[in-house]
Design a protein around this motif. Structure first.
Motif, PDB file in Angstrom:
ATOM      1  N   LEU A 148     -80.204  14.311  66.954  1.00  0.00           N
ATOM      2  CA  LEU A 148     -80.199  13.418  65.799  1.00  0.00           C
ATOM      3  C   LEU A 148     -79.092  13.786  64.809  1.00  0.00           C
ATOM      4  O   LEU A 148     -78.561  12.918  64.109  1.00  0.00           O
ATOM      5  CB  LEU A 148     -81.559  13.461  65.105  1.00  0.00           C
ATOM      6  N   GLN A 149     -78.722  15.055  64.756  1.00  0.00           N
ATOM      7  CA  GLN A 149     -77.637  15.487  63.879  1.00  0.00           C
ATOM      8  C   GLN A 149     -76.268  15.436  64.564  1.00  0.00           C
ATOM      9  O   GLN A 149     -75.264  15.811  63.960  1.00  0.00           O
ATOM     10  CB  GLN A 149     -77.906  16.918  63.409  1.00  0.00           C
ATOM     11  N   GLU A 150     -76.238  14.953  65.801  1.00  0.00           N
ATOM     12  CA  GLU A 150     -75.019  14.963  66.617  1.00  0.00           C
ATOM     13  C   GLU A 150     -74.504  16.380  66.816  1.00  0.00           C
ATOM     14  O   GLU A 150     -73.303  16.596  66.998  1.00  0.00           O
ATOM     15  CB  GLU A 150     -73.923  14.068  66.020  1.00  0.00           C
ATOM     16  N   ASN A 151     -75.408  17.338  66.785  1.00  0.00           N
ATOM     17  CA  ASN A 151     -75.065  18.737  67.066  1.00  0.00           C
ATOM     18  C   ASN A 151     -75.477  19.025  68.512  1.00  0.00           C
ATOM     19  O   ASN A 151     -76.355  19.839  68.779  1.00  0.00           O
ATOM     20  CB  ASN A 151     -75.796  19.658  66.087  1.00  0.00           C
ATOM     21  N   ILE A 152     -74.835  18.326  69.439  1.00  0.00           N
ATOM     22  CA  ILE A 152     -75.205  18.388  70.852  1.00  0.00           C
ATOM     23  C   ILE A 152     -74.296  19.381  71.571  1.00  0.00           C
ATOM     24  O   ILE A 152     -73.069  19.292  71.463  1.00  0.00           O
ATOM     25  CB  ILE A 152     -75.095  17.002  71.520  1.00  0.00           C
ATOM     26  N   THR A 153     -74.891  20.298  72.282  1.00  0.00           N
ATOM     27  CA  THR A 153     -74.117  21.224  73.110  1.00  0.00           C
ATOM     28  C   THR A 153     -74.606  21.136  74.549  1.00  0.00           C
ATOM     29  O   THR A 153     -75.630  20.505  74.846  1.00  0.00           O
ATOM     30  CB  THR A 153     -74.278  22.678  72.625  1.00  0.00           C
ATOM     31  N   ALA A 154     -73.891  21.799  75.426  1.00  0.00           N
ATOM     32  CA  ALA A 154     -74.256  21.804  76.845  1.00  0.00           C
ATOM     33  C   ALA A 154     -75.525  22.598  77.119  1.00  0.00           C
ATOM     34  O   ALA A 154     -76.037  22.572  78.239  1.00  0.00           O
ATOM     35  CB  ALA A 154     -73.097  22.369  77.674  1.00  0.00           C
ATOM     36  N   MET A 155     -76.046  23.293  76.116  1.00  0.00           N
ATOM     37  CA  MET A 155     -77.289  24.037  76.271  1.00  0.00           C
ATOM     38  C   MET A 155     -78.508  23.180  75.954  1.00  0.00           C
ATOM     39  O   MET A 155     -79.638  23.590  76.204  1.00  0.00           O
ATOM     40  CB  MET A 155     -77.282  25.274  75.360  1.00  0.00           C
ATOM     41  N   ASN A 156     -78.296  21.998  75.400  1.00  0.00           N
ATOM     42  CA  ASN A 156     -79.417  21.144  75.023  1.00  0.00           C
ATOM     43  C   ASN A 156     -80.184  20.708  76.272  1.00  0.00           C
ATOM     44  O   ASN A 156     -79.600  20.181  77.223  1.00  0.00           O
ATOM     45  CB  ASN A 156     -78.905  19.919  74.260  1.00  0.00           C
ATOM     46  N   SER A 157     -81.493  20.898  76.277  1.00  0.00           N
ATOM     47  CA  SER A 157     -82.294  20.630  77.475  1.00  0.00           C
ATOM     48  C   SER A 157     -82.300  19.155  77.857  1.00  0.00           C
ATOM     49  O   SER A 157     -82.527  18.811  79.025  1.00  0.00           O
ATOM     50  CB  SER A 157     -83.734  21.109  77.267  1.00  0.00           C
ATOM     51  N   TYR A 158     -82.046  18.266  76.888  1.00  0.00           N
ATOM     52  CA  TYR A 158     -82.052  16.836  77.200  1.00  0.00           C
ATOM     53  C   TYR A 158     -80.758  16.373  77.874  1.00  0.00           C
ATOM     54  O   TYR A 158     -80.608  15.187  78.179  1.00  0.00           O
ATOM     55  CB  TYR A 158     -82.328  16.018  75.943  1.00  0.00           C
ATOM     56  N   THR A 159     -79.823  17.288  78.092  1.00  0.00           N
ATOM     57  CA  THR A 159     -78.636  16.937  78.864  1.00  0.00           C
ATOM     58  C   THR A 159     -78.844  17.183  80.354  1.00  0.00           C
ATOM     59  O   THR A 159     -77.932  16.924  81.148  1.00  0.00           O
ATOM     60  CB  THR A 159     -77.404  17.739  78.389  1.00  0.00           C
ATOM     61  N   THR A 160     -80.003  17.676  80.755  1.00  0.00           N
ATOM     62  CA  THR A 160     -80.272  17.865  82.189  1.00  0.00           C
ATOM     63  C   THR A 160     -80.542  16.520  82.854  1.00  0.00           C
ATOM     64  O   THR A 160     -81.130  15.626  82.248  1.00  0.00           O
ATOM     65  CB  THR A 160     -81.471  18.801  82.407  1.00  0.00           C
ATOM     66  N   TRP A 161     -80.147  16.404  84.094  1.00  0.00           N
ATOM     67  CA  TRP A 161     -80.279  15.140  84.819  1.00  0.00           C
ATOM     68  C   TRP A 161     -81.080  15.283  86.115  1.00  0.00           C
ATOM     69  O   TRP A 161     -81.105  14.375  86.948  1.00  0.00           O
ATOM     70  CB  TRP A 161     -78.891  14.565  85.117  1.00  0.00           C
TER      71      TRP A 161
END
Length: 597
Positions: A99-112
Motif C-alpha cells: 500500500l505504501q509502494e514499498n515493494i521489494t523482492a522479499m515481499n511474500s505477495y510477489t510469489t507466484w
C-alpha cells in the motif's frame, strides 16, 4: 517443483473434496483405494476417464485456493486508487508495504507458486489424457477434446494473470513430473506469451463445452465454457491492440448471452410468470436489449442484481466465476476466506483494506466527481454496493445482500447491508461477466475512432460513438435507483455530452472503474492504458490519490514503465538464475529505499 510427483498424486486426492461439490464427482478412482501411497506412480494412475476428471477438478480447486485468490485481489486491485489501509493492517506487514509502494523482492505477495501449480496440473492433464482415451472406451474423442480445451484455457488464464502482473515470465506447456527436467527457464517476453495464449485459445475454442445441462447450473459459470474462452480472447486481443478481434469476440459473448436470454423469455411466456416477464421487459426497455441482471425488485427497492451476481452465483450475467459457499462444512465448497480477511465480515465490517478517501469523497461530493457521474447524483446503486461511505469499508463481496431503498426520499437512497460471517463468506469471485465484456468492447471501439473535429472524423466516428454509448448507457441505467429510467431523464447520461473520441474514451474508463470496483480489475486496466499510451501518466494520476502513498515519491517512482509491474520474488531468483530482476525494485535483503512523509 522437486516434489512435483507427490503434488500430482495429492492433486487427484484433493479434488475429491471441495471440487466434488462443483462438478458432481462422487469419488476418486478405485485405484487410489487399493494401491499403497508409497507405490503410486503417475503411469499407474491414468487409466480411466474418472482419473482425468479428478485431476482436472483439482485444477479448479487449486485456483480457488486462498493464496491464489489473495493474489488476484492484491495484484489486480491494491496498488490502484481504489484502496487504502483498513483495520489492523499492521497484522500484515507485506500488505502494508504494498500500500505504501514499498515493494521489494522479499515481499511474500510477489510469489507466484500457486499460479504455476495450477499451470502444471493443467499441463499434466494435457500430457496424460490422450493416453486414457486410448485405453478407456468410455472416454470418447469428443470428451478428450473438451478436456484439452478446458485444461488449456485454465492454464492460459493463469499465464494471463502472470504477464499482466510481472510482464515477462517463464513460459512452458510441458508437464513437470520428473526431478530431472530443467525447470530454471528464462522469462519469455510479455508479447510472445500473449501471442502464444491467443494462438492456443484460437486452436481449442471450438472444442469447449458450449452449454452444460440446466440441472447443473454451477457448471455453466463455474467451469470453462466456450463463452469463457471467447471472453478471454476478447480481453487478450484488447491488450494486443487488435481491436477488430476484440470486438468480434465481445459480440460472440453478447450474442450467446442474448440467445440464452431469449430461451429464458420463451419459458417465461409459456409459464406465465409475471415476475419473469416483467424482468424481461426491463431488459428490453431499460438495458437496451442487453441481458444484464435486473436490479429492481420493486419500484422502491434495488439490489437484486448485486445479490444474483455476487452472492447466489451462476447468474444470467456471469461468464466465469470461482465458486464459494457460506456453509463449507455441508456443501464441500470452500468459503471465500480471502474476502473475509481483506474486505471485511460481520465481526469487523472493515477488513485489512478499505476504500480510499478519494472514492469515499465521491459519495459526499455534490459536484466534481472523477469516477461517478455528477449527473447520476446519489442515485447510482454502486455508491452503496461497492462501499459504505459512512462506515468507511468495502461492501462488495463482503456482503451477501445490499438493499437500497428510495421509499422515503427520491434523491437520497438509504442502504442496509447483510455481511457474511468471518469464516463463512459465500461470495462468488467473478473472473468475467457480461458488463465487463461490454465495456471491453466499448474501449476497443474508442481506439478505432479518429482524432479531431474535422468533418471526416465526425462522420467516421458517429456510428462508433452511438454503439459505445449504447453499451455504456445500458450498464449505467441499470445502476440508477429509479423505477423508470429513459433517455429523457435528467439524472441519466445523454449521448450529446460524449460526442468526441476523447469524451467517449473517458466515459468508458469511468464506467469500468465504478462498475468493476474491487473486482481485481482496476490495476490491470491502468497498466493496459499506460502500455497503450507509452507513458505512465494514468497510473501516476491514480496512485497519488491514495492516502498511503507519498505523492512526490509516486511521481518520481512511476516515471519508469518497469515500476507498474511487480518484482520477481527473491526465492524464485535464487533457484532460477535465469531470471533478471526488475531494476526499479530493491531485493529487500540488505537495502531498500525508504520514503518520508
Amino acid at each position: 517443483m522437486k516434489t512435483m510427483k507427490n503434488k500430482i498424486f495429492w492433486a487427484s486426492l484433493f479434488c475429491c473434496g471441495s471440487a466434488a461439490a462443483l462438478t458432481g464427482l462422487s469419488s476418486c478412482s478405485d485405484f487410489l483405494e487399493i494401491k499403497p501411497q508409497s507405490e503410486i506412480i503417475l503411469e499407474d494412475f491414468w487409466n480411466e476417464k474418472a482419473d482425468v476428471d479428478n485431476v482436472l477438478m483439482g485444477c479448479y480447486s487449486a485456483l480457488q485456493d486462498e493464496g491464489v485468490r489473495k493474489r488476484m485481489m492484491i495484484w489486480g486491485e491494491v496498488r490502484s486508487d481504489n484502496i487504502m489501509s483498513g483495520q489492523n493492517i499492521n497484522n500484515d506487514n507485506n500488505l502494508y508495504n504494498i500500500l505504501q509502494e514499498n515493494i521489494t523482492a522479499m515481499n511474500s505477495y510477489t510469489t507466484w507458486s500457486g499460479f504455476y501449480d495450477v499451470i502444471n496440473r493443467c499441463n499434466t492433464v494435457l500430457k496424460y489424457a490422450p493416453g486414457v482415451a486410448a485405453v478407456d472406451p468410455g472416454y470418447t474423442q469428443g470428451d478428450l477434446m473438451a478436456t484439452i480445451a478446458e485444461a488449456s484455457a485454465l492454464r492460459d488464464l493463469c499465464y494471463f494473470y502472470l504477464i499482466r502482473t510481472f510482464r515477462n515470465v517463464p513460459y512452458s506447456t510441458e508437464a513437470f513430473t520428473d526431478d530431472d527436467q530443467r525447470m530454471d527457464l528464462p522469462a519469455t517476453k510479455f508479447e510472445d506469451v500473449l501471442d502464444s495464449l491467443i494462438l492456443d485459445l484460437e486452436s481449442i475454442k471450438g472444442d469447449a463445452v458450449k452449454r452444460y445441462p440446466e440441472n447443473k447450473p454451477r457448471y455453466q459459470t463455474g467451469r470453462i465454457t466456450r463463452d469463457a474462452i471467447y471472453a478471454m480472447l476478447c480481453e487478450m486481443y484488447l491488450w494486443k491492440k487488435d481491436y477488430d478481434n476484440c470486438i468480434r469476440y465481445a459480440e460472440l459473448v453478447i450474442n450467446s448471452k442474448k440467445e440464452m436470454y431469449e430461451e429464458e423469455r420463451s419459458k417465461g411466456s409459456k409459464s406465465g410468470s409475471i415476475s419473469s416477464l416483467s424482468s424481461m421487459n426491463v431488459v428490453d426497455e431499460r438495458y437496451n436489449g442487453y441481458p444484464l441482471e435486473a436490479d429492481a425488485s420493486s419500484g422502491n427497492f434495488f439490489g437484486d442484481a448485486y445479490q444474483a451476481i455476487f452472492d447466489m452465483g451462476h447468474s444470467r450475467e456471469t461468464i466465469f466465476e470461482l465458486s464459494y459457499d457460506p456453509s463449507p462444512e455441508t456443501s464441500g465448497l470452500p468459503s471465500n476466506s480471502a474476502v473475509s480477511s481483506f474486505y471485511g465480515n460481520s465481526d469487523s465490517h472493515k477488513g485489512l483494506l478499505a476504500p480510499s478517501t478519494a472514492i469515499i469523497d465521491e459519495f459526499t461530493a455534490e459536484s466534481g466527481r472523477a469516477v461517478f457521474e455528477d449527473k447520476n447524483k446519489k442515485l447510482d446503486a454502486r455508491l452503496y454496493q461497492n462501499f459504505d461511505a459512512e462506515g468507511g469499508n468495502i461492501t462488495k463481496f463482503a456482503t451477501s445482500n445490499v438493499s437500497i431503498s428510495i421509499a422515503t426520499s427520491k434523491d437520497k437512497p438509504t442502504a442496509s447491508y447483510t455481511y457474511y460471517t468471518r469464516n463463512n463468506n459465500g461470495s462468488q469471485w467473478i473472473i468475467y461477466r457480461l458488463a465487463d465484456i461490454m465495456l471491453l468492447e466499448a474501449e476497443a471501439i474508442c481506439q478505432q475512432m479518429k482524432e479531431g473535429n474535422e468533418d471526416d472524423a465526425i462522420e467516421f466516428n458517429a456510428p462508433k460513438l452511438e454503439k459505445c454509448f449504447r453499451l455504456v448507457n445500458a450498464i449505467n441505467k441499470r445502476s440508477i435507483c429509479k423505477a423508470t429510467v429513459d433517455l429523457k431523464s435528467t439524472d441519466t447520461l445523454e449521448a450529446k455530452d460524449y460526442n468526441t473520441k476523447v469524451l467517449m474514451e473517458e466515459l468508458v474508463m469511468r464506467e469500468r472503474h465504478r462498475e468493476l470496483m474491487f473486482e481485481g480489475k482496476r490495476w490491470y486496466d491502468l497498466v493496459r492504458y499506460c502500455m497503450r499510451a507509452g507513458n505512465t501518466n494514468q497510473i501516476i494520476a491514480a496512485v497519488v490519490k491514495r492516502d498511503d502513498v507519498n505523492s512526490t515519491f509516486a511521481q518520481n517512482f512511476f516515471k519508469k514503465m518497469d515500476a507498474i509491474f511487480w518484482p520477481y520474488n527473491n526465492d524464485e531468483m535464487k533457484v532460477n538464475k535465469n531470471l533478471e530482476p526488475n531494476p526499479v525494485f530493491g531485493s529487500g535483503e540488505s537495502t531498500s529505499y525508504e520514503k518520508t512523509k
